[in-house]
Scaffold this motif. Structure first.
Motif, PDB file in Angstrom:
ATOM      1  N   TRP A  64      46.947  36.112  47.681  1.00 15.94           N
ATOM      2  CA  TRP A  64      46.786  37.424  47.051  1.00 15.94           C
ATOM      3  C   TRP A  64      46.463  38.478  48.099  1.00 15.94           C
ATOM      4  O   TRP A  64      47.024  39.576  48.084  1.00 15.94           O
ATOM      5  CB  TRP A  64      45.674  37.370  46.002  1.00 15.94           C
ATOM      6  N   ARG A  82      40.870  43.597  40.884  1.00 16.07           N
ATOM      7  CA  ARG A  82      42.327  43.403  40.963  1.00 16.07           C
ATOM      8  C   ARG A  82      42.667  41.930  41.146  1.00 16.07           C
ATOM      9  O   ARG A  82      43.601  41.413  40.532  1.00 16.07           O
ATOM     10  CB  ARG A  82      42.905  44.229  42.116  1.00 16.07           C
ATOM     11  N   THR A  84      40.823  39.391  40.230  1.00 15.06           N
ATOM     12  CA  THR A  84      40.497  38.696  38.986  1.00 15.06           C
ATOM     13  C   THR A  84      41.633  38.813  37.986  1.00 15.06           C
ATOM     14  O   THR A  84      42.017  37.831  37.335  1.00 15.06           O
ATOM     15  CB  THR A  84      39.205  39.283  38.396  1.00 15.06           C
ATOM     16  N   GLN A  85      42.189  40.006  37.872  1.00 13.87           N
ATOM     17  CA  GLN A  85      43.287  40.207  36.938  1.00 13.87           C
ATOM     18  C   GLN A  85      44.550  39.500  37.402  1.00 13.87           C
ATOM     19  O   GLN A  85      45.273  38.911  36.590  1.00 13.87           O
ATOM     20  CB  GLN A  85      43.557  41.710  36.786  1.00 13.87           C
ATOM     21  N   ALA A  86      44.809  39.519  38.693  1.00 16.82           N
ATOM     22  CA  ALA A  86      46.032  38.907  39.208  1.00 16.82           C
ATOM     23  C   ALA A  86      45.988  37.385  39.151  1.00 16.82           C
ATOM     24  O   ALA A  86      47.005  36.732  38.878  1.00 16.82           O
ATOM     25  CB  ALA A  86      46.286  39.366  40.640  1.00 16.82           C
ATOM     26  N   LEU A  87      44.813  36.806  39.382  1.00 19.62           N
ATOM     27  CA  LEU A  87      44.701  35.349  39.465  1.00 19.62           C
ATOM     28  C   LEU A  87      44.236  34.712  38.168  1.00 19.62           C
ATOM     29  O   LEU A  87      44.301  33.484  38.020  1.00 19.62           O
ATOM     30  CB  LEU A  87      43.742  34.970  40.600  1.00 19.62           C
ATOM     31  N   GLY A  88      43.716  35.502  37.246  1.00 21.46           N
ATOM     32  CA  GLY A  88      43.292  34.955  35.964  1.00 21.46           C
ATOM     33  C   GLY A  88      42.042  34.114  36.030  1.00 21.46           C
ATOM     34  O   GLY A  88      41.899  33.147  35.269  1.00 21.46           O
ATOM     35  N   VAL A  89      41.108  34.438  36.950  1.00 19.81           N
ATOM     36  CA  VAL A  89      39.844  33.713  37.059  1.00 19.81           C
ATOM     37  C   VAL A  89      38.719  34.734  37.017  1.00 19.81           C
ATOM     38  O   VAL A  89      38.948  35.939  37.043  1.00 19.81           O
ATOM     39  CB  VAL A  89      39.778  32.881  38.357  1.00 19.81           C
ATOM     40  N   SER A  90      37.493  34.246  36.970  1.00 20.16           N
ATOM     41  CA  SER A  90      36.348  35.146  36.896  1.00 20.16           C
ATOM     42  C   SER A  90      36.086  35.790  38.255  1.00 20.16           C
ATOM     43  O   SER A  90      36.525  35.285  39.302  1.00 20.16           O
ATOM     44  CB  SER A  90      35.108  34.375  36.443  1.00 20.16           C
ATOM     45  N   GLU A  91      35.351  36.892  38.231  1.00 23.08           N
ATOM     46  CA  GLU A  91      35.029  37.580  39.488  1.00 23.08           C
ATOM     47  C   GLU A  91      34.153  36.704  40.381  1.00 23.08           C
ATOM     48  O   GLU A  91      34.293  36.724  41.611  1.00 23.08           O
ATOM     49  CB  GLU A  91      34.320  38.898  39.188  1.00 23.08           C
TER      50      GLU A  91
END
Length: 501
Positions: A64, A82, A84-91
């Protein structure tokens, strides 16, 4: 009248060779056969597969960051959102994986931005790069999982220093070890560390009553309480050590070095039930065991310690410069063994800094030997080597080291140098030969020049500005048997000395 036909044949080097073959080393770089790992250790390909499986999050974050075309050096809240949204995991997972990617070398910081590291490019095809990255993460386990904020820094440092001994116990046990046994060893090691620091018990420093009377009951109680507070075996100290031991085990478990499980037992909670008050009263019934990766890594480190105990030339206790001088007369194989022994006896970070400081000195021979020792260090030396690329005296050596580290053949690595850098390296090597070698070796060094004729070589040597140019040319003129060539070299040395063209 004399002929005006230039006698170029007398001023040509022994033979023309392309740059890729001009500096072919005369020695074999082969290393000694590596010792066999313990029976049952998976092959490197399987170990690398396990390491990749445990680091998928860090690899995803690194990809990423590469796609961001220069992410900020520190992961800001906006960048974390960004990711978190791109990878689909928590911050929280993003930040943890980001830190691991940095520790592994999947991403690197340069000039305030983050870019993909060389290890990311080799991650899917180079098992050794994966294993070196995982070992780097294991070495930095206390950074990957920071200690609790309420912990005393001194106690944390003691536990971090004691963990290698605990890992050695787990590796030598070749099976699960009860947490209570690890806690006992931790207590002993912490006590040893405090003894080494010469921590004197409080009551030993209190003046005695000149009348010879003993301390009062209250004073005795206060002294006892103070002693118990400093004793790692007391209840309060043991609780602190237990908490830090749990932190260390959780951190090592999170990086994939070991597993912690409940010891099978009968009771109201079942064989795999949670710990109860009765269990706490009887002692910790958990047990820890190294994973295949952890067992292999600890074995490798123990082998390094054994190598350190078998130094062929006895230079382990010497500073880097003296160690390199001691290796100057060794053949390549024993020299590498001495480098390994010297490196195994000290922390890698400080050893690399010491070697680079030795390379900055006036002795060109030590400069070359220092980078040979850095080749033995391998990946952990990469950040320090990259940091000295802009230093003129180290740049050619650093560029060759980096090219070889990234997979280039030692001969092909020379393509990483410009013509001027190759000429500077030729002069520096000639300086080492003139200081420590014999005259015939300096004459043969002409064969390694990338220029085809002596006039071309002398012109570029004068232009490169090496501080040892005059001494090198004078030594070469004195050593060369061809009078015409020696005269041309002496003239060039005089011109450089007087500042002429």
């Amino acid at each position: 009248m004399t002929s005006r036909t230039p006698r170029d044949s007398r001023l040509r080097l022994v033979r023309n060779r392309p740059m890729a073959t001009a500096r072919r080393p005369a020695v074999n770089r082969g290393s000694r056969p590596a010792p066999r790992p313990p029976e049952g250790t998976p092959p490197p390909s399987e170990l690398a597969r396990q390491a990749r499986a445990g680091l998928t999050g860090a690899v995803a974050v690194a990809h990423w960051a590469a796609a961001e075309h220069g992410a900020p050096g520190a992961l800001s809240d906006e960048a974390a959102a960004r990711a978190t949204q791109a990878l689909g995991v928590s911050e929280r997972e993003v930040r943890s994986d980001w830190d691991r990617a940095r520790l592994i070398g999947l991403i690197e910081h340069h000039a305030g931005t983050t870019r993909p590291g060389w290890r990311l490019q080799a991650w899917d095809r180079d098992d050794s790069a994966v294993l070196r990255g995982w070992v780097a993460l294991l070495d930095a386990w206390s950074l990957a999982c920071p200690a609790p904020g309420t912990a005393e820094p001194t106690a944390v440092a003691e536990v971090v220093e004691a963990v290698p001994q605990l890992l050695s116990l787990l590796q030598l046990s070749a099976g699960p070890v009860q947490i209570s046994a690890l806690l006992d060893m931790l207590r002993q090691r912490v006590a040893e560390l405090r003894t080494e620091r010469c921590e004197v018990p409080q009551e030993a420093t209190e003046p005695r009553d000149p009348a010879g009377s003993g301390p009062s009951a209250d004073e005795t109680k206060d002294a006892k309480d103070a002693k118990e507070t400093n004793d790692p075996k007391d209840s309060e100290g043991a609780a602190t050590l237990e908490g830090l031991l749990d932190w260390a085990l959780d951190a090592l478990s999170s990086v994939g070095a070991l597993t912690v499980r409940q010891e099978p037992q009968d009771g109201p909670n079942g064989p795999e039930g949670a710990r109860s008050a009765a269990d706490d009263a009887e002692g910790d019934r958990r047990e820890a065991e190294l994973t295949a990766l952890g067992n292999w890594a600890v074995w490798v480190k123990l082998e390094q310690i054994c190598v350190a105990a078998q130094s062929p030339a006895g230079n382990i206790e010497q500073p880097a410069a003296d160690m390199l001088r001691g290796c100057a007369g060794l053949t390549p194989g024993p020299a590498r063994a001495e480098y390994r022994a010297w490196l195994a006896a000290r922390p890698v970070g400080s050893a690399v800094i010491e070697l680079i400081d030795a390379a900055r000195g006036d002795d060109a021979l030590l400069r070359g030997l220092a980078f040979e020792a850095l080749r033995v260090v391998g990946a952990p030396a990469e950040p320090n080597v990259r940091a000295v690329v802009e230093e003129s005296c180290l740049r050619p050596y650093a560029l060759l080291w980096l090219a070889e580290h990234e997979g280039a053949d030692p001969d092909e690595a020379l393509d990483a140098l410009t013509r001027e850098e190759a000429t500077w390296l030729w002069v520096d090597t000639a300086a080492a030969i003139s200081d420590h070698g014999e005259s015939p070796l300096l004459v043969r060094h002409l064969e390694s020049a990338v220029q085809g004729t002596v006039p071309a070589l002398l012109a570029e040597v004068r232009a490169v500005g090496h501080p040892r140019t005059v001494q090198v040319l004078v030594a070469l003129a004195a050593a060369h048997p061809d009078p015409a060539l020696a005269k041309a070299v002496r003239r060039a040395a005089f011109q450089v000395h007087t500042g002429g063209a």
